[in-house]
Write an enzyme that holds these catalytic residues in place. Structure first.
Site: not given
Length: 341
Positions: A205, A14-16, A11-12, A121
């Site tokens: 959440k 935003n978070w990755g 994975g790449s 998530k």
């Protein structure tokens, strides 16, 4: 001396990309790891160039994390099988609706004895019941999978603003290795054994964050928003007790719990898109394209999956906030309905 461990990123986005920056630096810091980190990139054309080539030549993910330099030892690869080949540790950072397909692609190419960690998530209902994404990965790849969740917005982590996260890992030795892989002076990691609790906090959440975004879009004020967040936390706790009896309440006091809930309800893309949904009336798919570069909104999808299970089990009235978020997102109910609780 034990063999150095090869780490691969699946994975790449935003978070990755933010996590790749941490991992790329930490593998250089410790002798535990090989120094090169392959990162799987879903190939896209950006301004006439392949995204993988941009990352490898300019060391910036210009589409999903512009302006942030990635370590030169993080190597983008559009071939998922080549990326994971020979890896001892797989780090999963992809939208949860794509996990099963990706695991099916790589299941015959995973190194024996490899283990994983999921930063994803969401929940999985592909088998008709409720399951955690980490369990889906474990079952498909036949490997041990830990999880990392916490109060961290990708851009904050990428800018070295102080953040915390919680790793859920049942194995002490693997927990120490994962702590080395992720912990920095700016990204404080605590390891606990309650893997299910850490993961369920991270999924639920996002539903509450959608409700918080509705409050902002309706201009309800901070008192109302605080009340909605508290009610959301109550439903998170009740859902955990109902479906995961072994979850420890202390986990909700970790970064993955209350802290992540607060951070996501006041910042991050879930709240932002939910606010825009109320103010513009545009469909979620349109807002995803306009505001997230086509990435998927976690909260609305998780709300749909959770509602499916609650409806099947006859519990929708027991989780009125979760149910209201689903109905606003998918059935055209007015956003004001989140207060009918």
């Amino acid at each position: 001396m034990s063999e150095k461990k090869r780490v691969a990123l699946v994975g790449s986005g935003n978070w990755g990309s933010a996590v790749a920056r941490i991992i790329g630096k930490n593998v250089e810091r410790y002798d535990t790891f090989e120094k090169t980190v392959p990162m799987w990139v879903f190939e896209e054309m950006v301004d006439g160039r392949k995204l993988s080539e941009i990352i490898n030549e300019e060391h910036v993910n210009t589409k999903y994390l512009p302006g942030i330099k990635l370590p030169e030892n993080v190597i983008a690869n559009p071939d998922i099988v080549e990326t994971v080949k020979g890896a001892d540790i797989l780090v999963f950072v992809v939208p949860h609706q794509f996990v099963k397909r990706i695991c099916d692609q790589i299941k015959d190419h995973v190194k024996p004895g490899a283990f994983g960690i999921s930063l994803i998530k969401g929940v999985d209902i592909s088998k008709g019941g409720l399951d955690l994404v980490s369990h889906l990965i474990e079952e498909t790849l036949k490997m041990n999978v830990s999880v990392l969740m916490g109060a961290n917005i990708a851009k904050d982590v990428a800018q070295d603003l102080f953040c915390e996260a919680t790793i859920g890992c049942k194995d002490d030795e693997k927990g120490k290795i994962l702590h080395q892989l992720f912990h920095t002076p700016f990204f404080n990691i605590n390891v606990v054994k309650d893997t299910a609790g850490v993961e369920i906090c991270g999924a639920l959440k996002n539903i509450v964050a959608v409700a918080a975004g509705f409050c902002d879009g309706l201009e309800y004020g901070e008192s109302t928003k605080a009340a909605v967040i508290r009610l959301g936390l109550v439903e998170m706790l009740a859902f955990s007790k109902l479906y995961y009896a072994g979850v420890e309440m202390a986990t909700f006091m970790e970064s993955c719990g209350v802290a992540d809930l607060i951070a996501t309800c006041y910042g991050g893309k879930t709240r932002m898109v939910a606010e825009a949904l109320v103010k513009t009336g545009k469909p979620i798919e349109v807002l995803e394209a306009e505001m997230l570069n086509g990435q998927k909104l976690h909260g609305s999808l998780t709300a749909k999956e959770v509602y499916t299970i609650l409806e099947k089990d006859g519990h929708t009235e027991d989780f009125r906030l979760f149910s209201s978020v689903y109905k606003v997102c998918y059935e055209g109910a007015p956003a004001q309905d989140i207060l009918k609780i």
